[in-house]
Design a protein around this motif. Structure first.
Motif, PDB file in Angstrom:
ATOM      1  N   TYR A 180       0.805  -1.220   0.000  1.00  0.00           N
ATOM      2  CA  TYR A 180       0.000   0.000   0.000  1.00  0.00           C
ATOM      3  C   TYR A 180       0.840   1.273   0.000  1.00  0.00           C
ATOM      4  CZ  TYR A 180      -4.355  -2.526   0.583  1.00  0.00           C
ATOM      5  OH  TYR A 180      -5.447  -3.335   0.380  1.00  0.00           O
ATOM      6  N   ARG A 181       2.146   1.159   0.135  1.00  0.00           N
ATOM      7  CA  ARG A 181       2.992   2.352   0.130  1.00  0.00           C
ATOM      8  C   ARG A 181       3.867   2.461  -1.117  1.00  0.00           C
ATOM      9  NH1 ARG A 181       1.370   6.777   1.733  1.00  0.00           N
ATOM     10  NH2 ARG A 181       0.548   6.774   3.841  1.00  0.00           N
ATOM     11  N   PHE A 182       4.132   1.325  -1.801  1.00  0.00           N
ATOM     12  CA  PHE A 182       5.039   1.366  -2.944  1.00  0.00           C
ATOM     13  C   PHE A 182       4.439   0.788  -4.218  1.00  0.00           C
ATOM     14  CE2 PHE A 182       7.775   0.705   0.899  1.00  0.00           C
ATOM     15  CZ  PHE A 182       8.205   2.023   0.992  1.00  0.00           C
ATOM     16  N   ASP A 183       3.192   0.327  -4.165  1.00  0.00           N
ATOM     17  CA  ASP A 183       2.510  -0.186  -5.348  1.00  0.00           C
ATOM     18  C   ASP A 183       1.553   0.881  -5.861  1.00  0.00           C
ATOM     19  OD1 ASP A 183       1.214  -1.538  -7.341  1.00  0.00           O
ATOM     20  OD2 ASP A 183       0.863  -3.360  -6.172  1.00  0.00           O
ATOM     21  N   LYS A 222      -0.811   0.676  -7.875  1.00  0.00           N
ATOM     22  CA  LYS A 222      -2.203   0.207  -7.968  1.00  0.00           C
ATOM     23  C   LYS A 222      -2.979   0.494  -6.696  1.00  0.00           C
ATOM     24  CE  LYS A 222      -1.097  -3.570 -11.151  1.00  0.00           C
ATOM     25  NZ  LYS A 222      -1.125  -5.063 -11.354  1.00  0.00           N
ATOM     26  N   HIS A 223      -2.283   0.645  -5.586  1.00  0.00           N
ATOM     27  CA  HIS A 223      -2.947   0.913  -4.307  1.00  0.00           C
ATOM     28  C   HIS A 223      -2.622   2.315  -3.799  1.00  0.00           C
ATOM     29  CE1 HIS A 223      -2.805  -3.512  -4.544  1.00  0.00           C
ATOM     30  NE2 HIS A 223      -3.935  -3.471  -3.865  1.00  0.00           N
TER      31      HIS A 223
END
Length: 299
Positions: free
Chosen positions: A245-248, A250-251
């Motif tokens: 959730y911090r480096f993708d 898509k999120h």
């Protein structure tokens, strides 16, 4: 006239034993460190305040430990003396280690310094490293040996509890400024993992130092095994969720370091949190393994 022997005022062995000499060196090195910094007023900002706190706190508590053992008050204070000194020594090792890294990075590397001021800061860093080394020697000397009956905090699982709480504190610093756990609910779960595991580890430390393990509604061994297993499972989820959730992208994360980043920007803090989460997972795993192998625990 008969010669009268002068009675010793205190327990001199507390100062002349190997551990006592190491503690005297700890106090000396810490005193020299903050004296060098104070002499040139070479600390500023939150990083400098933290380093100064580490050195002064370790110096003051070390003197207190020496005084208690010299006067012989170990059995009159409301803490377990089998657990308190080594717990403090382990915390002091980690605190001085952090100060030995933070101070040169923030007060030497990132500043154009010349002459006496730079020399004083380099000397302070050297003595800070010596202080850290002295505390680590005390931990090595006083930790439980195989087959030895001692306090729980002197065992490997006990020392790992100190590491777990200290790493969690660093995570709290990075995750709170700026706030890095919103708006996704998954990131709030990660924060809950850090908080719950920190509180449980701290409770174990406090119960051992206060000799209150009998207050638990179940056997201390069972409590340790259950909570450590729970912490491993929770940290395993956080180790996976935080990077996603911090480096993708898509999120909503940022996969690459922004070009506007300075020496240690907000994105670097997110990376540090991910690394520290993985480190604490490994520490909890080691804690679980050692706790399972620990045959006898005395607190």
């Amino acid at each position: 006239m008969p010669i009268q022997r002068v009675k010793s005022v205190g327990n001199t062995q507390a100062l002349t034993s190997q551990v006592g000499i190491v503690r005297l060196l700890e106090a000396l090195f810490a005193c020299v460190t903050f004296s060098l910094v104070v002499h040139q007023r070479d600390w500023e900002g939150r990083h400098g305040d933290w380093c100064m706190f580490c050195w002064c706190f370790c110096f003051a508590v070390t003197l207190l430990v020496l005084l208690v053992e010299f006067v012989g008050l170990q059995h009159r204070i409301p803490v377990s003396w089998k657990n308190f000194p080594i717990t403090f020594a382990m915390y002091a090792t980690l605190m001085c280690l952090s100060a030995s890294v933070i101070y040169p990075v923030t007060h030497i590397q990132n500043k154009a310094l010349y002459g006496k001021s730079k020399d004083y800061r380099i000397a302070a860093t050297v003595f800070s490293c010596l202080t850290c080394l002295a505390y680590s020697v005390e931990v090595t000397m006083t930790r439980a040996k195989p087959g030895e009956v001692t306090g729980y905090m002197a065992t490997v699982p006990g020392l790992l509890k100190v590491v777990e709480t200290f790493v969690a504190c660093i995570i709290f610093v990075f995750i709170s400024e700026p706030v890095a756990y919103s708006p996704q609910e998954a990131l709030k779960w990660c924060l809950a993992v850090y908080c719950i595991c920190f509180i449980l580890s701290l409770v174990v430390i406090v119960l051992c130092i206060g000799e209150c393990t009998g207050w638990l509604p179940c056997a201390f061994n069972k409590f340790l095994s259950g909570y450590t297993l729970l912490a491993v499972l929770m940290y395993a989820t956080a180790t996976v969720i935080w990077p996603i959730y911090r480096f993708d992208s898509k999120h909503g994360g940022k996969p690459g370091r922004p070009s506007s980043c300075g020496s240690f920007c907000d994105w670097d803090k997110l990376v540090a949190i991910a690394v520290l989460t993985a480190i604490n997972l490994l520490v909890y795993l080691a804690d679980l393994v050692y706790s399972a192998r620990l045959i006898f625990i005395q607190t």
